[in-house]
Design an enzyme around this catalytic site. Structure first.
Site, mmCIF file in Angstrom:
data_model
loop_
_atom_site.group_PDB
_atom_site.id
_atom_site.type_symbol
_atom_site.label_atom_id
_atom_site.label_comp_id
_atom_site.label_asym_id
_atom_site.label_seq_id
_atom_site.Cartn_x
_atom_site.Cartn_y
_atom_site.Cartn_z
ATOM 1 N N SER A 230 0.833 -1.189 0.000
ATOM 2 C CA SER A 230 0.000 0.000 0.000
ATOM 3 C C SER A 230 0.870 1.241 0.000
ATOM 4 C CB SER A 230 -0.916 0.005 1.232
ATOM 5 O OG SER A 230 -1.669 -1.191 1.292
ATOM 6 N N HIS B 87 1.140 15.141 -4.902
ATOM 7 C CA HIS B 87 1.901 16.009 -5.805
ATOM 8 C C HIS B 87 1.148 17.334 -5.913
ATOM 9 C CE1 HIS B 87 4.226 12.491 -7.077
ATOM 10 N NE2 HIS B 87 3.072 11.870 -7.227
ATOM 11 N N CYS C 289 -4.380 -2.252 0.681
ATOM 12 C CA CYS C 289 -4.710 -3.659 0.522
ATOM 13 C C CYS C 289 -5.354 -4.174 1.808
ATOM 14 C CB CYS C 289 -3.451 -4.487 0.227
ATOM 15 S SG CYS C 289 -2.758 -4.207 -1.413
#
Length: 257
Positions: free
Chosen positions: A105, A110, A133
């Site tokens: 995971s 950004h 996950c």
């Protein structure tokens, strides 16, 4: 809890949230544009973004494996955090210690500051991706993420991939009751946004877009007072801000000639 889904082995479902936030600002001069970009770079540098992602990690009950962060020249920043559903004993911050966990995971962010060349509208975009996950899900962090930024427009994609099995070996393609991402957002927050869904339930794909209903011009001026502007100028700025927001919300250059 007794209502938990009983599975055979590990829960192999992958749950991915892609979360995009847009902040709109009016910067009337070249100096104000440069100051706005400098402000954004400082306000949302990699250190601040890391703190936000660490809070997200804590909220979903995951454990940090590794952190990578970077500030860019002339602008922007990125942070990536590798996480696991359960604490991994003996894991350190050394890169060679977490290579085996790259497929588990992660959380990334950004930033993209930019400005319009003609109408003095500046836009700051934040992209956040949370991939988990197992049983943990990132949807519970939506209110926190919305509140962490000046969120004028928000687009969210949530997808559940793969399958796991119950005790009888039957495939389980979704392990949560979900018909809209909006179910995980505070109703008071939803009241101030226009929101639409475009979901593909048969493929466990959920998409929601949100845009602020009201524009308070003072909130969109950078280093300027709304009362210093003549009424005609105020209306022109509000018009440009709304056009920018609607185009981002719709994904089309609807006002272009």
């Amino acid at each position: 809890m007794s209502n938990k889904l009983k599975l055979h082995g590990f829960n192999n479902l992958t749950k991915s949230l892609s979360f995009n936030i847009y902040d709109i600002c009016y910067a009337g001069t070249e100096r104000e544009k440069e100051e706005y970009i400098a402000y954004i770079d400082e306000e949302y540098n990699s250190e601040r973004l890391t703190k936000i992602l660490l809070k997200v990690t804590e909220m979903i009950g995951a454990h940090v494996l590794s952190i990578s962060k970077q500030d860019y020249e002339p602008r922007g920043a990125s942070v990536t955090i590798l996480i696991a559903e359960e604490e991994i004993r003996g894991v350190t911050q050394k890169p060679d210690a977490i290579v085996a966990h790259l497929d588990k995971s992660h959380i990334t962010v950004h930033t993209y500051p930019e400005f319009h060349p003609d109408n003095n509208i500046s836009t700051f975009r934040v992209d956040i991706d949370v991939s988990t996950c197992g049983t943990i899900t990132p949807l519970s962090t939506l209110d926190y993420l919305i509140a962490s930024f000046d969120s004028d427009i928000i687009t969210m994609d949530y997808r559940i991939r793969g399958f796991t099995r119950d005790l009888e070996g039957n495939k389980i393609f979704i392990d949560e009751k979900l018909d809209s991402i909006q179910n995980y957002i505070n109703p008071k927050t939803l009241e101030i946004y226009d929101a639409i869904d475009m979901n593909v339930y048969g493929h466990n794909l959920f998409h929601t877009k949100m845009m602020l209903k009201e524009v308070d011009l003072q909130e969109y001026l950078f280093n300027a007072d709304v009362y210093e502007l003549p009424p005609k100028k105020r209306l022109a700025i509000i018009d440009n801000i709304r056009k920018e927001m609607i185009e981002i919300f719709s994904g089309h250059n609807v006002f272009s000639q």
